[in-house]
Scaffold this active site. Structure first.
Site, PDB file in Angstrom:
ATOM      1  N   ASP A 152      32.448  49.843  11.758  1.00 18.17           N
ATOM      2  CA  ASP A 152      32.625  49.772  13.215  1.00 18.17           C
ATOM      3  C   ASP A 152      31.511  50.560  13.909  1.00 18.17           C
ATOM      4  O   ASP A 152      31.119  51.638  13.468  1.00 18.17           O
ATOM      5  CB  ASP A 152      33.997  50.346  13.598  1.00 18.17           C
ATOM      6  CG  ASP A 152      34.404  49.973  15.008  1.00 18.17           C
ATOM      7  OD1 ASP A 152      35.375  49.212  15.162  1.00 18.17           O
ATOM      8  OD2 ASP A 152      33.743  50.435  15.967  1.00 18.17           O
TER       9      ASP A 152
ATOM     10  N   ASN B  44      44.849  45.100  16.421  1.00 21.67           N
ATOM     11  CA  ASN B  44      45.167  45.157  17.847  1.00 21.67           C
ATOM     12  C   ASN B  44      45.285  43.728  18.365  1.00 21.67           C
ATOM     13  O   ASN B  44      44.371  42.918  18.152  1.00 21.67           O
ATOM     14  CB  ASN B  44      44.074  45.907  18.604  1.00 21.67           C
ATOM     15  CG  ASN B  44      43.967  47.364  18.174  1.00 21.67           C
ATOM     16  OD1 ASN B  44      44.968  47.982  17.816  1.00 21.67           O
ATOM     17  ND2 ASN B  44      42.764  47.905  18.191  1.00 21.67           N
TER      18      ASN B  44
ATOM     19  N   GLY C  44      45.617  46.530  22.911  1.00 23.90           N
ATOM     20  CA  GLY C  44      44.310  47.152  23.114  1.00 23.90           C
ATOM     21  C   GLY C  44      43.157  46.369  22.527  1.00 23.90           C
ATOM     22  O   GLY C  44      42.086  46.918  22.285  1.00 23.90           O
ATOM     23  N   GLN C  45      43.373  45.063  22.306  1.00 24.45           N
ATOM     24  CA  GLN C  45      42.293  44.243  21.738  1.00 24.45           C
ATOM     25  C   GLN C  45      41.156  44.094  22.747  1.00 24.45           C
ATOM     26  O   GLN C  45      41.396  43.804  23.928  1.00 24.45           O
ATOM     27  CB  GLN C  45      42.844  42.865  21.353  1.00 24.45           C
ATOM     28  CG  GLN C  45      41.819  41.996  20.635  1.00 24.45           C
ATOM     29  CD  GLN C  45      42.417  40.700  20.086  1.00 24.45           C
ATOM     30  OE1 GLN C  45      43.603  40.410  20.293  1.00 24.45           O
ATOM     31  NE2 GLN C  45      41.596  39.936  19.392  1.00 24.45           N
TER      32      GLN C  45
ATOM     33  N   HIS D  75      40.386  40.680  13.937  1.00 24.45           N
ATOM     34  CA  HIS D  75      39.782  41.608  12.973  1.00 24.45           C
ATOM     35  C   HIS D  75      40.810  42.639  12.553  1.00 24.45           C
ATOM     36  O   HIS D  75      41.697  43.003  13.335  1.00 24.45           O
ATOM     37  CB  HIS D  75      38.551  42.302  13.574  1.00 24.45           C
ATOM     38  CG  HIS D  75      38.788  42.868  14.935  1.00 24.45           C
ATOM     39  ND1 HIS D  75      38.743  42.090  16.084  1.00 24.45           N
ATOM     40  CD2 HIS D  75      39.106  44.112  15.347  1.00 24.45           C
ATOM     41  CE1 HIS D  75      39.015  42.850  17.135  1.00 24.45           C
ATOM     42  NE2 HIS D  75      39.251  44.082  16.715  1.00 24.45           N
ATOM     43  N   LEU D  76      40.673  43.096  11.327  1.00 23.44           N
ATOM     44  CA  LEU D  76      41.508  44.174  10.813  1.00 23.44           C
ATOM     45  C   LEU D  76      40.673  45.444  10.802  1.00 23.44           C
ATOM     46  O   LEU D  76      39.563  45.454  10.243  1.00 23.44           O
ATOM     47  CB  LEU D  76      41.979  43.874   9.384  1.00 23.44           C
ATOM     48  CG  LEU D  76      43.144  42.886   9.208  1.00 23.44           C
ATOM     49  CD1 LEU D  76      42.737  41.479   9.600  1.00 23.44           C
ATOM     50  CD2 LEU D  76      43.643  42.907   7.766  1.00 23.44           C
ATOM     51  N   HIS D  77      41.183  46.494  11.427  1.00 23.87           N
ATOM     52  CA  HIS D  77      40.561  47.807  11.316  1.00 23.87           C
ATOM     53  C   HIS D  77      41.069  48.454  10.025  1.00 23.87           C
ATOM     54  O   HIS D  77      42.291  48.493   9.801  1.00 23.87           O
ATOM     55  CB  HIS D  77      40.969  48.708  12.475  1.00 23.87           C
ATOM     56  CG  HIS D  77      40.522  48.256  13.829  1.00 23.87           C
ATOM     57  ND1 HIS D  77      39.415  48.779  14.466  1.00 23.87           N
ATOM     58  CD2 HIS D  77      41.031  47.331  14.684  1.00 23.87           C
ATOM     59  CE1 HIS D  77      39.274  48.214  15.666  1.00 23.87           C
ATOM     60  NE2 HIS D  77      40.247  47.330  15.820  1.00 23.87           N
TER      61      HIS D  77
HETATM   62  P1  AMP Z   1      39.535  45.977  19.180  1.00 22.95           P
HETATM   63  O1  AMP Z   1      39.629  46.978  20.292  1.00 22.95           O
HETATM   64  O2  AMP Z   1      40.668  46.031  18.205  1.00 22.95           O
HETATM   65  O3  AMP Z   1      39.262  44.581  19.694  1.00 22.95           O
HETATM   66  O4  AMP Z   1      38.297  46.437  18.316  1.00 22.95           O
HETATM   67  C1  AMP Z   1      36.992  45.994  18.510  1.00 22.95           C
HETATM   68  C2  AMP Z   1      36.129  46.926  17.704  1.00 22.95           C
HETATM   69  O5  AMP Z   1      34.897  46.285  17.465  1.00 22.95           O
HETATM   70  C3  AMP Z   1      35.832  48.253  18.370  1.00 22.95           C
HETATM   71  O6  AMP Z   1      36.273  49.308  17.516  1.00 22.95           O
HETATM   72  C4  AMP Z   1      34.317  48.241  18.525  1.00 22.95           C
HETATM   73  O7  AMP Z   1      33.755  49.510  18.328  1.00 22.95           O
HETATM   74  C5  AMP Z   1      33.903  47.261  17.448  1.00 22.95           C
HETATM   75  N1  AMP Z   1      32.648  46.526  17.647  1.00 22.95           N
HETATM   76  C6  AMP Z   1      32.304  45.761  18.709  1.00 22.95           C
HETATM   77  N2  AMP Z   1      31.108  45.169  18.494  1.00 22.95           N
HETATM   78  C7  AMP Z   1      30.701  45.561  17.269  1.00 22.95           C
HETATM   79  C8  AMP Z   1      29.558  45.299  16.463  1.00 22.95           C
HETATM   80  N3  AMP Z   1      28.572  44.508  16.889  1.00 22.95           N
HETATM   81  N4  AMP Z   1      29.475  45.885  15.250  1.00 22.95           N
HETATM   82  C9  AMP Z   1      30.457  46.696  14.815  1.00 22.95           C
HETATM   83  N5  AMP Z   1      31.576  46.968  15.508  1.00 22.95           N
HETATM   84  C10 AMP Z   1      31.683  46.424  16.716  1.00 22.95           C
END
Ligand code: AMP
Ligand code: ZN
Length: 113
Positions: free
Chosen positions: A31, A86, A92-93, A99-101
């Site tokens: 991330d 999310n 909070g998406q 995507h999976l964190h």
């Molecule tokens: P969410 O809030 O669950 O939609 O998470 C989106 C995540 O994507 C956030 O933690 C961002 O920091 C991450 N993110 C967005 N763009 C990129 C990217 N180009 N490379 C890596 N992480 C990213």
């Protein structure tokens, strides 16, 4: 592929990342704004906007098997880690390509914020 979807571009190799894990269906990468010492995102290469748009139980199961591989590759399998999806506004998406964190390297508080 939605033209403006960053994660589609990563999945298609149009935006280069250093993969932590990849196979035909998924790619995992660090991330940009890590919330823990280890913070990896696992995405399907195919576009699904949110968790609610995923239908295929096989794909969803393979995503969790990929998480196991990521956990082993990064040495988190014994100490543990957290997996977060999310979903939409209350979740909070911010990026509307599912995507999976995968978060680890420290103790995770509960409840989340
Ligand atoms: P969410 O809030 O669950 O939609 O998470 C989106 C995540 O994507 C956030 O933690 C961002 O920091 C991450 N993110 C967005 N763009 C990129 C990217 N180009 N490379 C890596 N992480 C990213
Ligand atoms: Zn996408």
């Amino acid at each position: 592929m939605p033209e403006d979807c960053v994660f589609c571009k990563i999945g298609a190799g149009q935006i280069p990342v250093q993969p932590v894990y990849e196979d035909d269906e998924f790619v995992a990468f660090r991330d940009l704004n890590p919330q823990a010492p280890i913070h990896v995102l696992l995405i399907p290469r195919a576009h699904y906007s949110t968790l609610m748009d995923m239908q295929d139980p096989g794909l969803m199961g393979r995503a969790l098997l990929a998480v196991q591989q990521i956990a082993r590759a990064l040495g988190m399998e014994e100490e543990g880690f957290r997996v977060v999806v999310n979903c939409r506004d209350n979740g909070g998406q911010t990026v509307y390509h599912v995507h999976l964190h995968v978060l680890g390297g420290r103790f995770m508080q509960w409840p989340p914020g």
